[in-house]
Write an enzyme that holds these catalytic residues in place. Structure first.
Site, PDB file in Angstrom:
ATOM      1  N   GLY A 268      13.423  53.718  28.084  1.00  0.00           N
ATOM      2  CA  GLY A 268      14.460  54.022  29.046  1.00  0.00           C
ATOM      3  C   GLY A 268      14.247  53.225  30.323  1.00  0.00           C
ATOM      4  O   GLY A 268      13.326  52.416  30.433  1.00  0.00           O
ATOM      5  N   VAL A 269      15.116  53.474  31.299  1.00  0.00           N
ATOM      6  CA  VAL A 269      15.064  52.743  32.566  1.00  0.00           C
ATOM      7  C   VAL A 269      14.277  53.544  33.586  1.00  0.00           C
ATOM      8  O   VAL A 269      14.392  54.767  33.650  1.00  0.00           O
ATOM      9  CB  VAL A 269      16.488  52.485  33.102  1.00  0.00           C
ATOM     10  N   GLY A 270      13.459  52.865  34.396  1.00  0.00           N
ATOM     11  CA  GLY A 270      12.811  53.561  35.497  1.00  0.00           C
ATOM     12  C   GLY A 270      11.386  53.140  35.742  1.00  0.00           C
ATOM     13  O   GLY A 270      10.884  52.167  35.176  1.00  0.00           O
ATOM     14  N   GLU A 293      18.006  49.233  24.662  1.00  0.00           N
ATOM     15  CA  GLU A 293      19.320  49.235  25.313  1.00  0.00           C
ATOM     16  C   GLU A 293      19.427  48.193  26.416  1.00  0.00           C
ATOM     17  O   GLU A 293      20.448  47.518  26.534  1.00  0.00           O
ATOM     18  CB  GLU A 293      19.589  50.607  25.960  1.00  0.00           C
ATOM     19  N   GLY A 387      21.127  56.826  25.407  1.00  0.00           N
ATOM     20  CA  GLY A 387      20.710  56.400  24.082  1.00  0.00           C
ATOM     21  C   GLY A 387      19.423  57.043  23.626  1.00  0.00           C
ATOM     22  O   GLY A 387      18.907  56.701  22.551  1.00  0.00           O
TER      23      GLY A 387
END
Length: 507
Positions: A268-270, A293, A387
């Site tokens: 994921g993002v972050g 993603e 996602g």
């Protein structure tokens, strides 16, 4: 712009954003391009917001239903939500203004797996799509569209919409052309073929989006930048979490369950994912791959260092400096990066075939391994499932990560029972906080609970959670997954009432 708009017919459709916005009526269903603040239309949404605001000031009703790829930016989600212009929104968002409108009931919101959203539109379930509004690097001589820094759901929206509006953005690098892989073989059942991706870098389609140029009603020339926010500096908790995950992968390699270069990575993002990528950068691992993603800063660093051979995604999520670097050097990155439609980047078939290693964030997990990644205190939407479900359910190994506390220690990320379930215990294999790691694979529920309490809970909450578990073992007649349902949500209720999950006594 002549070299950016090479089709003479579509050059005749050039107009201002205000003129294009005037074409959109009240109640229109619009498929907007964009994914994680990349490649979204920037001028048309703001012009439409101004038009909606003026209509409301005249006492007229005017809202639209907005579909996207994922989150966009203030120029789109924020602008339309700020004038109460969104009646409905799907499938994922992260804008604070829109979030407020969702949680106060102004905007209806459906939180949908990102791999499912295009299919719902393609099969007509979501109703007629009136407009597709997308951003392009350029329009080709044949009238096709070269995407910009994301693909998202653009293909489906362009195919299904009755009318098309294109923003041609000269800020986006022309050297992005050739990075995209648009497969036209993705059909609805029963005509759906096997997706022919066997390796992360396989290219199976075109480098452009094919459109019906007769549907184009407006072309807007823009020079606006993507919203690229700087990432927070990597903190000690993020480094600790990353260290546990990388040690876990190393142990899997040692025991022959992973190859030496791991398997394709998804994150994921972050802050925590970037800490993991930074850890990989300083490891002795080489020839890594990523099927995910979004392309983040850390992945670009790995490519530059020669450690990441290829990355497949649907969009960029870069800081301003890295976005500038990508624009300047896109031609060099084309051999290492593939941008696909999100129904392919997030497809369970491909994720399972490639054996992706997933790592995603969470709001909270409970003692049995159920994960809440969307709702604060069970009712307040944060962003959405995105996602994470696509990858978690189909990953070779799935991991969830989070600091063990939030709100300056008032909230525990590990609770007796999650207040909302996005990922069940059946799909969650590994949970990591800065306190430690719980490998849950193959463990019966009571053994999972004790491992999570021992390894992942902050010391300020460990005794309290142990007390809950011990009490449940005594009071629950069923011993397989013991809970004390009278007190399962005491922590959440105490936070709502008193601002902390720390209990003065066990109720």
């Amino acid at each position: 712009m002549n070299e950016r708009i090479s089709n003479e017919k579509l050059r005749g459709k050039i107009m201002t954003a205000d003129e294009a916005a005037a074409l959109i009526p009240n109640g229109a269903q619009i498929g907007f391009g964009g994914f994680t603040g990349s490649g979204y239309p920037k001028e048309l949404p703001q012009a439409l917001a101004n038009r909606i605001k003026a209509a409301h000031e005249r006492g007229e009703e005017f809202t639209v239903n907005a579909f996207t790829g994922a989150s966009t930016a203030p120029e789109l989600d924020g602008a339309l939500a700020g004038v109460d212009g969104m009646h409905y929104r799907m499938p994922y968002q992260s804008d604070p203004t829109l979030r407020k409108k969702i949680n106060d009931g102004t905007t209806l919101y459906t939180d949908i797996h990102l791999s499912h959203s295009a299919q719902l539109v393609a099969e007509g379930f979501m109703g007629k799509l009136d407009f597709a509004v997308v951003e392009a690097v350029r329009i080709t001589e044949d009238g096709n569209i070269v995407p910009t820094s994301s693909v998202g759901n653009n293909k489906t929206y362009l195919d299904m919409a009755e009318k098309i509006i294109i923003e041609v953005n000269s800020w986006q690098s022309p050297d992005l052309e050739g990075m995209h892989d648009i497969w036209n073989g993705y059909l609805t059942p029963p005509n759906r073929p096997i997706i022919p991706i066997n390796n992360v870098g396989d290219r199976i389609g075109d480098t452009f989006l094919t459109i019906d140029s007769d549907k184009v009603v407006a072309v807007i020339e823009t020079t606006d930048r993507d919203r690229n926010s700087p990432f927070k500096p990597i903190d000690d908790d993020s480094r600790a979490i990353a260290g546990y995950l990388l040690d876990f992968y190393a142990n899997e390699v040692k025991h022959g369950r992973l190859p030496k270069n791991l398997l394709p990575l998804q994150s994921g993002v972050g802050n925590i994912p970037n800490a993991v990528l930074d850890g990989l950068l300083h490891s002795d691992l080489e020839n890594l791959t990523s099927y995910t993603e979004v392309i983040q800063d850390g992945m670009v660093d790995l490519i530059d260092a020669g450690k990441l051979a290829v990355a497949s995604a649907t969009a960029f999520s870069l800081s301003p400096d890295y976005a500038h670097n990508m624009n300047e050097n896109a031609k060099n990155y084309r051999k290492s990066i593939v941008l696909r439609p999100q129904e392919i980047s997030n497809h369970p078939e491909v994720i399972r075939r490639l054996g992706v290693l997933s790592c995603n964030g969470m709001i909270e997990a409970d003692i049995y391994g159920n994960v809440n990644s969307t709702h604060v205190m069970g009712t307040r939407m944060m962003n959405g499932i995105g996602g994470s479900g696509d990858f978690t359910r189909n990953a070779y190994i799935s991991a969830f990560v989070s600091p063990s506390t939030a709100k300056d220690g008032a909230i525990s990320a590990i609770v007796p029972m999650v207040s909302h379930v996005d990922h069940t215990e059946h799909d969650v294999m590994v949970i990591i906080t800065e306190q430690g790691i719980a490998d849950l694979r193959g463990l019966a529920p009571r053994l999972r609970a004790q491992k999570i309490i021992d390894n992942c809970v902050h010391p300020d909450f460990r005794a309290q959670l142990q007390e809950y578990f011990d009490h449940s073992l005594v009071t629950s007649k069923a011993k397989h997954t013991p809970h004390d349902l009278r007190h399962s949500y005491d922590w959440h209720l105490n936070f709502i009432e008193n601002g902390t999950m720390k209990l003065s006594h066990y109720r």
